[in-house]
Design an enzyme around this catalytic site. Structure first.
Site, PDB file in Angstrom:
ATOM      1  N   ASN A 186      -1.449  -6.607   7.120  1.00 45.16           N
ATOM      2  CA  ASN A 186      -0.960  -6.118   8.425  1.00 45.16           C
ATOM      3  C   ASN A 186      -2.053  -5.468   9.267  1.00 45.16           C
ATOM      4  OD1 ASN A 186       1.612  -6.888   7.542  1.00 45.16           O
ATOM      5  ND2 ASN A 186       1.825  -4.932   6.457  1.00 45.16           N
ATOM      6  N   ARG A 187      -3.305  -5.867   9.064  1.00 45.21           N
ATOM      7  CA  ARG A 187      -4.451  -5.320   9.805  1.00 45.21           C
ATOM      8  C   ARG A 187      -4.690  -3.830   9.535  1.00 45.21           C
ATOM      9  NH1 ARG A 187      -4.921  -9.869   9.695  1.00 45.21           N
ATOM     10  NH2 ARG A 187      -5.374 -11.372  11.317  1.00 45.21           N
ATOM     11  N   LEU A 188      -4.049  -3.301   8.482  1.00 46.28           N
ATOM     12  CA  LEU A 188      -4.288  -1.888   8.129  1.00 46.28           C
ATOM     13  C   LEU A 188      -5.450  -1.816   7.141  1.00 46.28           C
ATOM     14  CD1 LEU A 188      -0.710  -0.348   7.814  1.00 46.28           C
ATOM     15  CD2 LEU A 188      -2.414   0.000   9.600  1.00 46.28           C
TER      16      LEU A 188
END
Ligand SMILES: Cc1cc2nc3c(=O)[nH]c(=O)nc-3n(C[C@H](O)[C@H](O)[C@H](O)COP(=O)(O)O)c2cc1C
Length: 214
Positions: free
Chosen positions: A190-192
């Site tokens: 999730n692009r985290l």
């Protein structure tokens, strides 16, 4: 629409947690480098070296990390090359490693100094004869009229030097990038992504460790 805009990748291969990292960024780097080689990347020591010239125009190219010694990251090159000229006028530089098979990136900033000549001599001595001849004839990054001219220069020098011990030319040798900051990036879902930065405290030589937003 460009196909590039449709490529989506989730990063799921690892994590980088404060509880698991080394307090020393060089050990952390060494751990990741070992894993990159073990994961089958035989170019894991290829790094992007970025320098700036006298009008602050940045430039980047790949060089090979040859050692971690003399307080930093060592590589070998022609001192009269473009990168050599850049370093002469601005010794600040950065290194970048990207290991896609592990979804990892490492950024390193620092200051570049010459490797002691003894070390450069020893490394030059260990190179194959052909590479030594190559170093002699290549005034790296200067313009040459044709490939043919290069090959003729090489053959001439090869014959002249055959069965001799080639000494390291003065314009060829090692540099050390002495690091002042590192950033370790691990791709996450999730692009985290995980990003951990180490910044050197110049006075007590300790490393400040901080997490950065992705
Ligand atoms: C995989 C790879 C490894 C390289 N290793 C080195 C190296 O260790 N030293 C070097 O001078 N150039 C190396 N090069 C060539 C440089 O990228 C570059 O073309 C050359 O050093 C001239 O750069 P400059 O004009 O910016 O000085 C390598 C290139 C690649 C693709």
């Amino acid at each position: 629409m460009s196909v590039l805009k449709t490529i989506r990748k989730d990063y799921l291969k690892g994590e980088l947690l404060e509880s698991e990292i080394s307090k020393d960024p060089v050990s952390q780097f060494q751990n990741w480098l070992d894993l990159a080689f073990k994961s089958g990347n035989d170019h894991a020591n290829a790094m992007t070296l970025s320098t700036c010239d006298k009008i602050n125009m940045p430039d980047s190219r790949i060089v090979l990390l040859r050692d971690i010694s003399f307080g930093g990251f060592t590589f070998f090159t022609n001192y009269g090359s473009k990168k050599g000229k850049d370093i002469d006028v601005n010794s600040n530089a950065s290194l970048l490693f990207f290991w896609p098979e592990l979804e990892r990136q490492i950024r390193i900033q620092g200051n570049v100094k010459f490797l002691p000549t003894k070390e450069s001599d020893a490394y030059f001595e260990s190179r194959p004869f052909e590479s030594k001849v190559g170093a002699l004839i290549s005034s790296q990054s200067s313009v040459v009229s044709s490939r043919k001219e290069m090959e003729i220069l090489f053959q001439k020098e090869f014959r002249k030097r055959e069965n001799t011990n080639i000494q390291r030319p003065d314009n060829w040798g090692g540099y050390v990038l002495v690091p002042s900051s590192f950033e370790f990036w691990q791709g996450r879902a999730n692009r985290l992504h995980d990003r951990i930065r180490y910044t050197l405290n110049g006075s007590d030589k300790s490393w400040l460790i901080e997490r950065l937003m992705p």
